[in-house]
Design a protein around this motif. Structure first.
Motif, PDB file in Angstrom:
ATOM      1  N   ARG A  36     -57.121  17.992 -21.252  1.00  0.00           N
ATOM      2  CA  ARG A  36     -56.950  18.274 -19.825  1.00  0.00           C
ATOM      3  C   ARG A  36     -58.291  18.576 -19.177  1.00  0.00           C
ATOM      4  NH1 ARG A  36     -53.529  22.260 -20.199  1.00  0.00           N
ATOM      5  NH2 ARG A  36     -55.101  23.896 -20.029  1.00  0.00           N
ATOM      6  N   LEU A  65     -59.856  15.393 -18.343  1.00  0.00           N
ATOM      7  CA  LEU A  65     -59.200  14.776 -17.185  1.00  0.00           C
ATOM      8  C   LEU A  65     -59.597  15.486 -15.901  1.00  0.00           C
ATOM      9  CD1 LEU A  65     -55.644  14.255 -18.735  1.00  0.00           C
ATOM     10  CD2 LEU A  65     -57.367  12.493 -18.307  1.00  0.00           C
ATOM     11  N   GLY A 123     -62.682  14.252 -14.215  1.00  0.00           N
ATOM     12  CA  GLY A 123     -62.679  12.965 -13.535  1.00  0.00           C
ATOM     13  C   GLY A 123     -62.442  11.768 -14.419  1.00  0.00           C
ATOM     14  N   ARG A 124     -62.235  11.962 -15.723  1.00  0.00           N
ATOM     15  CA  ARG A 124     -61.977  10.850 -16.632  1.00  0.00           C
ATOM     16  C   ARG A 124     -60.489  10.490 -16.595  1.00  0.00           C
ATOM     17  NH1 ARG A 124     -65.593   9.528 -20.715  1.00  0.00           N
ATOM     18  NH2 ARG A 124     -67.704  10.192 -20.164  1.00  0.00           N
ATOM     19  N   SER A 125     -60.193   9.216 -16.729  1.00  0.00           N
ATOM     20  CA  SER A 125     -58.808   8.763 -16.848  1.00  0.00           C
ATOM     21  C   SER A 125     -58.468   8.592 -18.322  1.00  0.00           C
ATOM     22  CB  SER A 125     -58.601   7.440 -16.115  1.00  0.00           C
ATOM     23  OG  SER A 125     -59.367   6.408 -16.739  1.00  0.00           O
ATOM     24  N   ALA A 126     -57.181   8.453 -18.623  1.00  0.00           N
ATOM     25  CA  ALA A 126     -56.757   8.278 -20.009  1.00  0.00           C
ATOM     26  C   ALA A 126     -57.365   7.017 -20.603  1.00  0.00           C
ATOM     27  CB  ALA A 126     -55.225   8.224 -20.086  1.00  0.00           C
ATOM     28  N   GLU A 134     -60.162   5.583 -19.782  1.00  0.00           N
ATOM     29  CA  GLU A 134     -61.594   5.799 -20.029  1.00  0.00           C
ATOM     30  C   GLU A 134     -61.826   6.627 -21.290  1.00  0.00           C
ATOM     31  OE1 GLU A 134     -63.317   5.704 -15.436  1.00  0.00           O
ATOM     32  OE2 GLU A 134     -62.704   7.598 -16.349  1.00  0.00           O
ATOM     33  N   ASP A 165     -52.460  10.245 -23.943  1.00  0.00           N
ATOM     34  CA  ASP A 165     -51.504   9.655 -22.986  1.00  0.00           C
ATOM     35  C   ASP A 165     -50.509  10.688 -22.489  1.00  0.00           C
ATOM     36  OD1 ASP A 165     -52.752   7.243 -23.249  1.00  0.00           O
ATOM     37  OD2 ASP A 165     -51.363   6.475 -24.774  1.00  0.00           O
ATOM     38  N   ALA A 209     -52.216  13.025 -20.057  1.00  0.00           N
ATOM     39  CA  ALA A 209     -52.553  12.297 -18.828  1.00  0.00           C
ATOM     40  C   ALA A 209     -51.314  12.025 -17.985  1.00  0.00           C
ATOM     41  CB  ALA A 209     -53.243  10.989 -19.182  1.00  0.00           C
ATOM     42  N   ARG A 210     -50.161  11.811 -18.659  1.00  0.00           N
ATOM     43  CA  ARG A 210     -48.941  11.534 -17.921  1.00  0.00           C
ATOM     44  C   ARG A 210     -48.506  12.742 -17.097  1.00  0.00           C
ATOM     45  NH1 ARG A 210     -46.697   9.407 -21.751  1.00  0.00           N
ATOM     46  NH2 ARG A 210     -45.719  11.234 -22.697  1.00  0.00           N
ATOM     47  N   HIS A 244     -50.689  15.148 -16.221  1.00  0.00           N
ATOM     48  CA  HIS A 244     -51.817  15.641 -15.443  1.00  0.00           C
ATOM     49  C   HIS A 244     -51.734  15.170 -14.003  1.00  0.00           C
ATOM     50  CE1 HIS A 244     -56.036  15.857 -13.985  1.00  0.00           C
ATOM     51  NE2 HIS A 244     -56.043  16.965 -14.702  1.00  0.00           N
TER      52      HIS A 244
END
Length: 834
Positions: free
Chosen positions: A585, A588, A591-594, A596, A618, A621-622, A624
């Motif tokens: 987290r 994330l 500023g990073r995406s899953a 990336e 994943d 990120a889902r 987040h």
């Protein structure tokens, strides 16, 4: 000058320029300011402060020689000094080293005169001569004449009669007769043969000091026997003292119990493979870099607050030690090391706190060996001693890390000398720390505490011992230096590494290297260290248990990115990182995406991305950003109203004081930051949003102080003069001496008194100057400069015009121009004066 010198100044005049340079180099305090002539130099060399400083820098045997001279007759023949140092039977080692000791005392202007009339400088004699308030390390007491001063003539006659000597007509001859008896080996032995055994036992107990004791109003018979014959002399109402001449007879003529002409050996020595030593030192050097880097990272957003009295609190020091996984004492060392290198400092704000400096950013970008050079140079020259952190100052207050009062001026000299002793051994050789400390104590022996005079029982033994040696700061500094050198990677397994030897390489005539010389030596040492440091790697090994193993030091961009995505679990040769929902987290939030994150791991891992790690990324990120936090006071926004209902129904959300504003919006009576932390503690993964509804990227902004310089070392006395200054000072002293002692031609006007400036009228001054130009002769002048300071000079006029005289000044060794109206007078010199 011919004949035997009558004063120290006369002897200094006979020295060569090289001899004067040696004196000024050994005692740089004599140069501030530069003496005007040899007489001023001799006067300054005899002042108490200068003599104390010189005596404190003598090695043990030279100091013992000076102490022997202080209890010897003045003047003292060399043979008498040799007998005091070696005893009646002689000592080959003492005889071999005594010329060096006398030469050293002469070179430092503490002893003067020929070998048959050695004289200790008066101030040094006052410092080293035994007295009740200042006992001598020799353990000797006063002479018979000093101890019997003030004794009644009748009592003196009783004593010499009891000692078997004929009575005399006056106290002076009585004291002289008793002194001669005690100095006569055969006569003294015959007297002691008649002494009771208990009396001899008392003398044995006082023999090596302290020579003072106390007796009752009615001494026991064996003590009274000694008092009746002057072997013990009253030194007060209840005190007695063993006279010096009697003690020397009992000692066999020796002034010291154990003369130490030879320094302690650096032993036992342990020989190791130099390459193994270098590798061990390099490994520790890398650990030092990692520790300082971790400290800077820990303080990236600002460090602890600065105490009102300066420094950091004990609680903050404990926190720092926990973060660095070390002890508080070692944490203080790493803090002071970074401070000495200028990497951390206080920010100087109203709510003052410590933080990294802008120089820390530059340091972090340097190659490893250059970063080590910066740390090593700062450590070697620093006068701050981390070892005193936690101890009490003179007022009983605990000394704080990064606080004031941590400077110990001798630290750089002791640090260098301890390493130099290791450098004197063959490469790879280690010796116990105790051997190094013993050698350092011999080279700079510290003065012991004054022995106390304890009450003497009728058995004659002092009932209470005197205090032990004074606090040995140099030994503690040396012990800390050896420990810190190992931590910093200067030494390895107790032996000096190859790059450690290079660290000490400075110009041979530089007793106290400058900052530039120290930095240059550290740079050369770092070049030797560079091949031994591990090469940074650009990959990790991902494992199925949600960990990543870095097989070596990571390249900086990779280390920084991985430090956000995972938590460090363990350190060592290989660093283990662990991935958790919180660490993912955090990435994330940055500023990073899953996608990336998955690509980043795949690009930098030598193993495939494990399925559990992919699922973790994943899954976090889902969730987040599903919940959005903004500022109302704070609100929660979510498209899934069922999720908001779930949050409202959760008892853990009571402290957040949430209420529904709309089906998809909750309001909270708390700040956005607290709301974020509260929901995350409940297992959700909210994201902050801006007023426009965009997700806010949470990046930690580094906090830095304003530009700061590293702390300046506190010098231990005046700086060591460079060769140029020494040469110029000797020229000035010679020229001033010439001006003060040059023979003047007789003049019609009354000659000036000794030490006074010449006085002539303006017309006489001008005429004498013009004549000197024509005859190319030298003159003695009195001159007053623009500040009103008067001086006397020897000049050779070259040109006189416009109210000025241009002349070669022998005092400053240069051509100068003087206004005629500032010249008080002029006198011609004898033809052979210049």
């Amino acid at each position: 000058m011919t004949g035997t010198p009558r004063t120290l100044a006369e002897e200094l005049r006979t020295r060569t320029d090289r001899g004067l340079v040696g004196l000024l180099r050994a005692r740089p305090d004599l140069l501030n300011p530069v003496p005007g002539d040899v007489t001023q130099l001799a006067t300054r060399a005899g002042t108490r402060a200068s003599v104390v400083r010189a005596v404190e820098r003598l090695d043990r045997f030279v100091l013992q020689t000076a102490e022997a001279l202080a209890v010897a007759p003045d003047p003292c023949p060399y043979d008498t000094l040799g007998a005091l140092m070696g005893g009646d039977g002689g000592d080959p080692a003492v005889a071999a080293e005594l010329p060096r000791a006398v030469a050293e005392l002469r070179a430092q202007a503490l002893v003067w005169g020929p070998d048959d009339r050695l004289r200790l400088v008066r101030t040094a004699r006052e410092l080293l001569t035994p007295s009740p308030s200042h006992p001598s390390p020799t353990g000797l007491g006063p002479t018979v004449a000093e101890a019997m001063a003030g004794m009644s003539p009748g009592r003196l006659q009783e004593i010499i009669a009891a000692a078997g000597l004929p009575t005399t007509h006056d106290p002076v001859t009585a004291v002289a007769a008793l002194t001669a008896l005690f100095a006569d080996r055969a006569g003294m032995a015959a007297l002691l043969d008649t002494a009771p055994a208990d009396s001899v036992a008392v003398l044995d107990k006082l023999l090596w000091g302290p020579p003072y004791g106390a007796v009752t109003d009615r001494p026991a018979p064996h003590l009274q026997w000694l008092l009746d014959r002057g072997l013990l002399i009253p030194a007060g109402a209840r005190n007695v003292v063993l006279p010096r001449e009697a003690a020397l007879h009992l000692r066999g003529g020796r002034a010291h119990h154990t003369p130490e002409p030879v320094p302690p050996a650096l032993s036992p020595a342990t020989e190791r493979d130099p390459q193994l030593v270098d590798n061990a030192a390099a490994s520790q050097a890398f650990t030092a870099l990692a520790t300082v880097e971790e400290l800077l990272k820990e303080w990236d957003l600002g460090g602890p607050a600065v105490l009102r009295a300066g420094g950091m609190s004990v609680r903050d020091l404990k926190r720092t030690a926990t973060a660095l996984d070390t002890t508080e004492q070692l944490a203080a060392f790493w803090l002071e090391l970074a401070y000495a290198a200028g990497l951390i400092a206080s920010d100087g704000e109203a709510d003052e706190r410590f933080a990294a400096t802008p120089a820390a950013e530059e340091w972090l970008q340097l190659p490893d060996h250059e970063r080590w050079a910066a740390l090593a140079a700062g450590w070697l020259a620093a006068t701050r001693a981390p070892g005193v952190v936690g101890t009490a100052d003179a007022k009983g207050r605990a000394l704080a890390a990064l606080g004031p009062h941590l400077d110990r001026s001798p630290a750089p000299e002791v640090r260098r000398r301890a390493l130099a002793l290791l450098a004197s051994l063959p490469p790879g050789t280690a010796v116990p720390a105790g051997a190094v400390l013993a050698r350092l104590r011999w080279e700079r022996p510290l003065r012991s505490g004054a022995p106390a005079t304890g009450p003497m029982t009728d058995g004659g033994a002092p009932a209470t011992p005197g205090p032990g040696p004074a606090d040995d700061l140099r030994s503690r500094l040396a012990q800390w230096a050896l420990t810190e050198a190992e931590l910093l990677g200067v030494t390895g397994r107790g032996a000096l590494a190859t790059h450690g030897r290079t660290l000490l390489d400075t110009p041979p005539d530089s007793t106290a290297p400058t900052a530039a010389e120290t930095t240059a030596a550290a740079t050369r040492a770092a070049a030797l260290l560079a091949p031994l440091l591990p090469e940074p790697v650009d990959h990790v090994l991902l494992q199925a248990d949600l960990t990543a193993v870095a097989p070596g030091p990571l390249r900086r961009p990779l280390a920084e990115a991985l430090g956000v995505l995972a938590d460090i679990e363990s350190k060592g040769g290989a660093t283990v990182y662990r991935f958790t929902p919180g660490s993912v987290r955090r990435a994330l939030d940055a500023g990073r995406s899953a996608a990336e994150l998955q690509e980043f791991l795949a690009a930098h891992s030598r193993t495939p991305v494990p399925q559990p790690l992919g699922y973790l990324i994943d899954d976090v990120a889902r969730k987040h950003g599903q919940l959005r936090i903004g500022a109302a006071a704070a609100y929660v926004r979510c498209d899934d109203d069922a999720l908001l209902s779930e949050i409202l129904a959760d008892r853990r959300a009571v402290a957040l004081r949430l209420r529904r504003l709309a089906p998809t919006v909750l309001a909270a009576q708390t700040s956005p930051d607290q709301l974020l932390d509260g929901l995350r503690s409940m297992g959700y993964a909210p994201a902050a949003e801006s007023a426009a509804g965009d997700v806010l990227i949470a990046r930690a902004d580094s906090y830095r102080t304003a530009p700061r310089t590293a702390p300046a070392p506190v010098p231990d006395g005046p700086p060591s003069p460079d060769p140029t200054l020494l040469a110029a000072a000797v020229r000035a002293i010679r020229a001033g001496d010439l001006a003060a002692t040059a023979e003047r031609k007789p003049v019609q006007t009354p000659a000036p008194a000794p030490g006074a400036f010449p006085r002539t009228t303006s017309a006489e001054t001008l005429a004498t100057m013009q004549a000197a130009v024509l005859t190319n002769s030298a003159l003695w002048i009195g001159y007053v400069n623009a500040d009103g300071a008067a001086s006397q000079r020897v000049i050779a006029p070259v040109r006189v015009e416009g109210g000025f005289v241009t002349a070669y000044d022998h005092t400053s060794d240069e051509v100068r121009t003087y206004p005629l109206h500032r010249i008080t007078g002029v006198a011609e010199l004898a033809d052979d004066s210049v």
